[in-house]
Design an enzyme around this catalytic site. Structure first.
Site, PDB file in Angstrom:
ATOM      1  N   ALA A   1      44.694   9.083 -16.619  1.00 16.62           N
ATOM      2  CA  ALA A   1      43.283   9.481 -16.735  1.00 16.62           C
ATOM      3  C   ALA A   1      43.075  10.809 -16.025  1.00 16.62           C
ATOM      4  O   ALA A   1      43.800  11.133 -15.082  1.00 16.62           O
ATOM      5  CB  ALA A   1      42.411   8.405 -16.098  1.00 16.62           C
TER       6      ALA A   1
ATOM      7  N   GLU B   1      47.572   3.837  -9.971  1.00 18.57           N
ATOM      8  CA  GLU B   1      46.119   3.828  -9.728  1.00 18.57           C
ATOM      9  C   GLU B   1      45.752   3.307  -8.348  1.00 18.57           C
ATOM     10  O   GLU B   1      44.780   3.763  -7.734  1.00 18.57           O
ATOM     11  CB  GLU B   1      45.405   2.976 -10.787  1.00 18.57           C
ATOM     12  CG  GLU B   1      45.314   3.613 -12.157  1.00 18.57           C
ATOM     13  CD  GLU B   1      46.524   3.381 -13.036  1.00 18.57           C
ATOM     14  OE1 GLU B   1      47.585   2.985 -12.511  1.00 18.57           O
ATOM     15  OE2 GLU B   1      46.409   3.594 -14.258  1.00 18.57           O
TER      16      GLU B   1
ATOM     17  N   GLU C   1      49.760   3.204 -19.741  1.00 21.13           N
ATOM     18  CA  GLU C   1      48.932   2.218 -20.461  1.00 21.13           C
ATOM     19  C   GLU C   1      48.854   2.574 -21.955  1.00 21.13           C
ATOM     20  O   GLU C   1      48.886   1.704 -22.816  1.00 21.13           O
ATOM     21  CB  GLU C   1      47.541   2.155 -19.831  1.00 21.13           C
ATOM     22  CG  GLU C   1      47.587   1.545 -18.430  1.00 21.13           C
ATOM     23  CD  GLU C   1      46.232   1.535 -17.751  1.00 21.13           C
ATOM     24  OE1 GLU C   1      45.700   2.627 -17.510  1.00 21.13           O
ATOM     25  OE2 GLU C   1      45.706   0.443 -17.493  1.00 21.13           O
TER      26      GLU C   1
ATOM     27  N   GLY D   1      47.123   5.842 -16.871  1.00 17.61           N
ATOM     28  CA  GLY D   1      46.665   5.737 -18.260  1.00 17.61           C
ATOM     29  C   GLY D   1      47.727   6.186 -19.247  1.00 17.61           C
ATOM     30  O   GLY D   1      47.749   5.737 -20.395  1.00 17.61           O
TER      31      GLY D   1
HETATM   32  N1  COA Z   1      44.094  14.167 -13.567  1.00 18.67           N
HETATM   33  C1  COA Z   1      43.690  15.424 -13.287  1.00 18.67           C
HETATM   34  N2  COA Z   1      44.469  16.344 -12.692  1.00 18.67           N
HETATM   35  C2  COA Z   1      45.716  15.971 -12.401  1.00 18.67           C
HETATM   36  C3  COA Z   1      46.207  14.694 -12.668  1.00 18.67           C
HETATM   37  C4  COA Z   1      45.343  13.760 -13.291  1.00 18.67           C
HETATM   38  N3  COA Z   1      45.745  12.533 -13.596  1.00 18.67           N
HETATM   39  N4  COA Z   1      47.485  14.635 -12.248  1.00 18.67           N
HETATM   40  C5  COA Z   1      47.770  15.831 -11.743  1.00 18.67           C
HETATM   41  N5  COA Z   1      46.707  16.643 -11.829  1.00 18.67           N
HETATM   42  C6  COA Z   1      46.618  18.056 -11.430  1.00 18.67           C
HETATM   43  C7  COA Z   1      46.749  18.231  -9.943  1.00 18.67           C
HETATM   44  O1  COA Z   1      45.502  18.100  -9.301  1.00 18.67           O
HETATM   45  C8  COA Z   1      47.299  19.637  -9.844  1.00 18.67           C
HETATM   46  O2  COA Z   1      46.211  20.516 -10.016  1.00 18.67           O
HETATM   47  P1  COA Z   1      46.183  21.932  -9.251  1.00 18.67           P
HETATM   48  O3  COA Z   1      47.358  22.683  -9.784  1.00 18.67           O
HETATM   49  O4  COA Z   1      44.865  22.473  -9.637  1.00 18.67           O
HETATM   50  O5  COA Z   1      46.310  21.605  -7.803  1.00 18.67           O
HETATM   51  C9  COA Z   1      48.171  19.759 -11.098  1.00 18.67           C
HETATM   52  O6  COA Z   1      47.727  18.719 -11.972  1.00 18.67           O
HETATM   53  C10 COA Z   1      49.642  19.556 -10.842  1.00 18.67           C
HETATM   54  O7  COA Z   1      49.815  18.358 -10.104  1.00 18.67           O
HETATM   55  P2  COA Z   1      50.869  18.256  -8.923  1.00 18.67           P
HETATM   56  O8  COA Z   1      50.745  16.911  -8.337  1.00 18.67           O
HETATM   57  O9  COA Z   1      50.729  19.423  -8.038  1.00 18.67           O
HETATM   58  O10 COA Z   1      52.225  18.417  -9.754  1.00 18.67           O
HETATM   59  P3  COA Z   1      53.574  17.618  -9.634  1.00 18.67           P
HETATM   60  O11 COA Z   1      54.420  18.128 -10.714  1.00 18.67           O
HETATM   61  O12 COA Z   1      54.073  17.662  -8.237  1.00 18.67           O
HETATM   62  O13 COA Z   1      53.227  16.074  -9.925  1.00 18.67           O
HETATM   63  C11 COA Z   1      52.273  14.177 -11.086  1.00 18.67           C
HETATM   64  C12 COA Z   1      52.756  15.643 -11.181  1.00 18.67           C
HETATM   65  C13 COA Z   1      51.686  13.815 -12.419  1.00 18.67           C
HETATM   66  C14 COA Z   1      53.466  13.258 -10.744  1.00 18.67           C
HETATM   67  C15 COA Z   1      51.209  14.058  -9.966  1.00 18.67           C
HETATM   68  O14 COA Z   1      50.253  15.066 -10.161  1.00 18.67           O
HETATM   69  C16 COA Z   1      50.503  12.749  -9.947  1.00 18.67           C
HETATM   70  O15 COA Z   1      50.999  11.816  -9.367  1.00 18.67           O
HETATM   71  N6  COA Z   1      49.332  12.696 -10.570  1.00 18.67           N
HETATM   72  C17 COA Z   1      48.481  11.539 -10.537  1.00 18.67           C
HETATM   73  C18 COA Z   1      48.923  10.509 -11.526  1.00 18.67           C
HETATM   74  C19 COA Z   1      47.974   9.342 -11.480  1.00 18.67           C
HETATM   75  O16 COA Z   1      47.682   8.797 -10.458  1.00 18.67           O
HETATM   76  N7  COA Z   1      47.500   8.963 -12.656  1.00 18.67           N
HETATM   77  C20 COA Z   1      46.574   7.874 -12.754  1.00 18.67           C
HETATM   78  C21 COA Z   1      45.189   8.394 -12.766  1.00 18.67           C
HETATM   79  S1  COA Z   1      44.051   7.034 -12.665  1.00 18.67           S
END
Ligand code: COA
Length: 720
Positions: free
Chosen positions: A61, A123, A103, A100
């Site tokens: 999400a 999450e 999912e 998501g």
């Molecule tokens: N929604 C919105 N923005 C997101 C996002 C999400 N689900 N996941 C990552 N981003 C954004 C980060 O805020 C970051 O933004 P910025 O460059 O403006 O700071 C950018 O994407 C890159 O993320 P970052 O974590 O720095 O990159 P990474 O390559 O080290 O890691 C992920 C990538 C996807 C592993 C990590 O971002 C992550 O764990 N995201 C959350 C996943 C999550 O919890 N999803 C469930 C949502 S309910």
């Protein structure tokens, strides 16, 4: 948005496009709905592949949407209609399928993953649960115990583990999209009856009630007051005990309570704060992230005590060649044995090679001539550190970055011992240095942006979250800890016990209360510093150093008195608690301490009063927070996010309370100010309780939310 193409004649391909992680924003969801309609309505299309742009399937999400009104098609019905489609849908998972994203993949009929992909339902780390059917589908697919573990921890799994668990159908070393297209061609006419996970029965664990009660107990114990893991257990229990449709209702109800809880907001603040610290600029306007870091391939670590050993391991694991330096052969051999053991254990845990050959052990400082960076990690002794920096300055090649691992000493004093003070920075690691995620990168007034950038980059390479902080006594973390510890001592004088204080802090969610923490890190460490500061009396006969006012302010000598008795904490088996043996871990209340406190109060005519958890929390936490405001005022931390990240990752502050500065906002800045004013009136000899100017200013500006404090700080600075 989502792109639609038709490939190999009969495969409709939907590509998610929302850089950088293809999060499921409203536009992406709308795109998926529209493109699915197109694929299903196209008679030439026999099967569908769904993938993500730029080698990343989907990061879940769009967290940025959580703070506004949700628009666009909701996820749950979207995934449902995908699952009930009459044509096979295959997820091509490259890079990540998280939250998501996973999912969505679980709503597909097949899942093909690239071998380097990571999957998970994280999450819970955002204070939520997987509420797009994840809590109901995953247990049906892989069984309750495995699903429960993944959902309550938010752990990511590798593609190989996902295959073993049954989350994916196939893992490929090749391009996962190509493999998925081939797969889609193969299954185009296969029946989908046994592929819709929501129709699977959920295997009930034997003795279901007892199983979930045990699971709940364990989760509560680890959650430290966080509610999301508890809701995750409840949702999985619903999957195991209710029909699918009712389970989905339960998932929705639980999510609704979590979504609006302060805890979810706090954890999302931490998520963004952790990323915001990467975009930091120095007060002179120089941005470290636009200054190019120098490449670091070879490093030297000087001093192989606990910290030096951990740093050596962290560097070797990050792929650097390390020269590990000690003064005597005996110390060197002991360190070698310890470092090798640490390398072996961590390598086993991470299933990687230990990298023994990365480390060379030596007593020869001249080897520093050949390294790109040095981390000095001897104990906190300024004259010794100065001597080492002088030596380094004459041995190292020009351009070598010189770092000191210190928890609070003046970086600039060390810089002044060298020919290139701009290449000196502090790297404050946290013990154990190869495990703890936090690194404070300390810049002095003369450190160059390139030096800061290099240290920040190296931290990242070591898997740490690096926070750049200014040079002052204790930097950010330890500077804030000081008034907090001080209050804990004062509370003992006024009638509390270590158990009461620790109980309040642990109930709040700290990993460890202040006295248990002091016992663990050793009371003698702070004692040595207080002696150097001429606060604690040096070589006082036992029990003699009792004056309660030093250098014009209230002082509690309780810690000094304990040290005079040889009670240094866990390592001596006695500290604020009693341990079964020296280095034993179980802290037990000690009647000796009770007696000692009573005698102390009697000696100083202090009358013990009853106090509750609320007072303990307010006194300890608000004085810590107040120092945080001063740090912002002084420009030592770039913003409240930096402080929060430091506290959550380095000091055991509960993530579900968002860090001290976020927490202050949750409590209400006006309330924090009012309580500090009250405590300062009661204790005018404690400067730490005097509310900071910034706090007053923020309250006067209508207590803006934490992400808007920087505007007020800027104004405050421009007025100074
Ligand atoms: N929604 C919105 N923005 C997101 C996002 C999400 N689900 N996941 C990552 N981003 C954004 C980060 O805020 C970051 O933004 P910025 O460059 O403006 O700071 C950018 O994407 C890159 O993320 P970052 O974590 O720095 O990159 P990474 O390559 O080290 O890691 C992920 C990538 C996807 C592993 C990590 O971002 C992550 O764990 N995201 C959350 C996943 C999550 O919890 N999803 C469930 C949502 S309910």
């Amino acid at each position: 948005m989502a792109l639609y193409t038709r490939v190999s004649g009969s495969v409709g391909m939907i590509t998610l496009q929302n850089p950088p992680v293809n999060a499921l924003s409203a536009a992406v969801r709308q795109g998926i709905v529209d493109m699915m309609d197109k694929a299903l309505g196209d008679p030439k299309v026999k099967s569908v592949v769904i993938c993500g742009q730029n080698g990343r399937f989907c990061g879940g999400a769009d967290i940025r949407e959580f703070s506004g009104n949700m628009t666009g098609p909701p996820l749950v019905p979207m995934i449902h209609s995908m699952e009930s489609a009459a044509k096979p849908v295959v997820a091509a998972i490259e890079g990540i399928a998280l939250g998501g994203g996973l999912e969505l993949a679980l709503g597909c009929h097949y899942r093909i993953a690239h071998s380097k992909a990571r999957l998970g339902l994280p999450e819970v780390q955002l204070g939520l649960l997987p509420a797009a059917g994840g809590s109901q589908r995953l247990p049906r697919l892989i069984g309750v115990p495995a699903a429960l573990e993944l959902i309550t921890t938010g752990r990511h799994v590798t593609a190989a583990e996902a295959l073993q668990l049954g989350i994916v159908d196939e893992v490929t070393e090749q391009n996962a999209v190509d493999a998925a297209v081939k797969f889609a061609l193969r299954v185009a006419d296969a029946s989908l009856d046994a592929r819709r996970i929501s129709t699977f029965p959920c295997p009930r664990p034997p003795a279901t009630d007892a199983f979930f009660e045990r699971a709940m107990q364990q989760v509560r114990q680890n959650a430290r007051g966080a509610v999301a893991p508890v809701a995750c257990v409840q949702a999985v229990r619903a999957a195991a005990t209710l029909p699918y449709a009712q389970g989905m209702e339960r998932e929705k109800e639980l999510m609704a309570t979590l979504f609006t809880s302060g805890q979810a907001r706090a954890q999302q603040h931490c998520f963004f704060a952790q990323r915001a610290v990467n975009r930091w600029s120095m007060p002179n306007g120089a941005r470290w992230d636009t200054s190019k870091p120098r490449p670091v391939r070879k490093a030297m670590v000087i001093g192989l005590g606990t910290m030096g050993r951990g740093i050596t391991v962290a560097l070797a694991q990050a792929g650097l060649s390390v020269v590990a330096l000690e003064t005597t052969e005996k110390q060197l051999m002991e360190a070698k044995q310890a470092v090798s053991g640490m390398l072996e254990r961590t390598a086993k845990r991470r299933a990687v090679a230990p990298g023994f050959d990365k480390v060379r052990y030596s007593r020869d400082m001249r080897l520093a001539a050949d390294v790109d960076l040095v981390i000095e990690a001897v104990f906190e002794d300024m004259p010794l550190k100065k001597k080492i920096f002088q030596q380094l300055s004459s041995v190292c090649k020009p351009g070598t970055l010189l770092c000191t691992n210190t928890s609070g000493l003046d970086i600039d004093q060390l810089a002044s011992q060298t020919r290139n003070p701009e290449l000196v920075v502090g790297m404050h690691f946290f013990a154990p240095a190869h495990v703890m995620k936090l690194l404070e990168v300390v810049y002095g007034p003369r450190s160059s942006p390139t030096a800061v950038a290099t240290a920040m980059q190296l931290g990242k390479q070591m898997g740490k979250v690096s926070v750049a902080v200014g040079n002052c006594r204790g930097f950010v973390g330890n500077r804030m800890l000081k008034p907090y510890l001080e209050q804990a001592f004062f509370l003992l004088e006024e009638g509390a016990t270590p158990e009461l204080v620790d109980g309040a802090l642990e109930e709040f969610g700290f990993a460890m209360g202040v006295f248990r923490m002091s016992d663990l890190s050793g009371l003698d460490v702070a004692w040595r510093i207080r002696k150097a500061d001429e606060l604690a009396v040096t070589d006082a006969p036992a029990g003699q150093s009792t004056a309660r006012s030093r250098q014009g302010r209230r002082y509690s000598p309780l810690g000094d008195l304990l040290c005079e008795q040889g009670r240094f904490g866990q390592k001596t088996g006695l500290g604020w608690y009693r341990y079964d043996e020296p280095a034993g871990r179980v802290a037990k209340p000690d009647p000796w301490i009770q007696d000692f406190l009573e005698r102390y109060r009697a000696q100083h005519a202090l009358v013990a009063r009853r106090m509750d958890h609320q007072e303990v929390l307010e006194r300890c936490l608000y004085s810590l927070i107040n120092e945080g405001f001063r740090i912002l005022e002084d420009g030592i931390a770039a913003g409240p996010e930096d402080i929060d990240v430091i506290y959550v990752l380095g000091y055991g502050w509960p993530r579900h309370r968002g860090g001290p500065m976020f927490y202050a906002g949750m409590v209400g800045l006006a309330r924090v100010l009012e309580r500090l004013e009250h405590f300062h009136r009661e204790h005018p000899d404690v400067p730490g309780l005097q509310p900071s100017n910034l706090l007053r200013k923020l309250v006067a500006s209508g207590s803006p939310p934490v992400h808007r404090w920087k505007e007020v700080i800027k104004k405050l600075h421009s007025q100074l």
